[in-house]
Design an enzyme around this catalytic site. Structure first.
Site, PDB file in Angstrom:
ATOM      1  N   CYS A  11       0.805  -1.232   0.038  1.00 15.65           N
ATOM      2  CA  CYS A  11       0.090   0.011  -0.119  1.00 15.65           C
ATOM      3  C   CYS A  11       0.675   1.342  -0.001  1.00 15.65           C
ATOM      4  O   CYS A  11       2.108   1.136  -0.001  1.00 15.65           O
ATOM      5  CB  CYS A  11      -1.045  -0.085   1.116  1.00 15.65           C
ATOM      6  SG  CYS A  11      -0.037   0.184   2.702  1.00 15.65           S
ATOM      7  N   CYS A  14       3.606   1.346   2.928  1.00 19.66           N
ATOM      8  CA  CYS A  14       4.651   0.493   2.892  1.00 19.66           C
ATOM      9  C   CYS A  14       5.546   1.052   1.783  1.00 19.66           C
ATOM     10  O   CYS A  14       6.622   1.041   1.856  1.00 19.66           O
ATOM     11  CB  CYS A  14       4.015  -0.776   2.270  1.00 19.66           C
ATOM     12  SG  CYS A  14       2.896  -1.461   3.360  1.00 19.66           S
TER      13      CYS A  14
END
Lengths: 77, 133
Positions: A11, A14
């Site tokens: 995502c 991250c």
């Protein structure tokens, strides 16, 4: 050489952590490789139940937040 | 129309509510363990490894620091779960002791009734802790 592992399925948080980790390596001059781990089974194998997380040389240092470049630099030195 | 490939399930959204059971050798330890697993199965929280706290496992410690709420379930008044968390530096957590529910060590079979009693209390404590966090 240090191994920095960014744990997260992919995502934006991250990805931001990976970006910060790479910047921290570049700025600190520490010899280190940055590896992204997206396999949730491998992530939970670290004992991590929340992402993103950051491990240095196999030891989890941070979970559930995106540390700044400066914070990551401190973890490397 | 082609369907977009699903992204992997992301664990970034919500901090977990973690449940630590003493999982001790006695009957009440077994009840604590079964209750934690049932709470996990019904989605009230996630059972996590108390041994990882005792062993100072980095990933488990850091995940616990990031938890939205923590519930420790101890079978008996020795409070091994509570003490393990406290020794690791955790101070803000809910504590449920089966002895306080009238479940006496050595006299409490791990029956569904006993487990459900603990699950009910645990569910309430977790909800209160998360609401007050």
């Amino acid at each position: 050489m240090k191994l920095i592992q960014v744990l997260g399925p992919g995502c934006p948080k991250c990805e931001k952590l990976k970006h910060n980790a790479e910047a921290a390596v570049a700025q600190s001059g520490v010899e280190a490789a940055v590896e992204k781990i997206t396999d949730i089974n491998v992530i939970t194998g670290f004992g991590v139940m929340m992402t993103p997380a950051l491990a240095v040389d196999g030891e989890v240092k941070l979970v559930g937040k995106v540390p700044s470049v400066e914070e990551i630099k401190k973890l490397l030195t | 129309m082609t369907e977009e490939p699903k992204k992997p399930c992301c664990a970034c959204d919500a901090a977990p509510k973690l449940i630590f059971a003493c999982s001790g050798a006695a009957d009440v330890g077994q009840v604590s363990d079964l209750a934690a697993r049932k709470l996990t199965a019904e989605g009230a929280g996630k059972m996590f490894c108390l041994a990882g706290i005792g062993g100072r496992v980095g990933g488990i410690l850091e995940t616990t620091k990031a938890a939205a709420a923590i519930l420790a379930i101890d079978g008996c008044p020795l409070d091994c779960g509570r003490k393990t968390l406290e020794e690791a530096g955790f101070t803000r957590f809910e504590h449920l002791r089966l002895n306080d529910l009238g479940m006496e060590k050595g006299k409490t079979a791990a029956t569904p009734d006993h487990v459900d009693q603990v699950v009910g209390r645990g569910r309430t404590r977790l909800a209160e802790a998360a609401g007050g966090a």
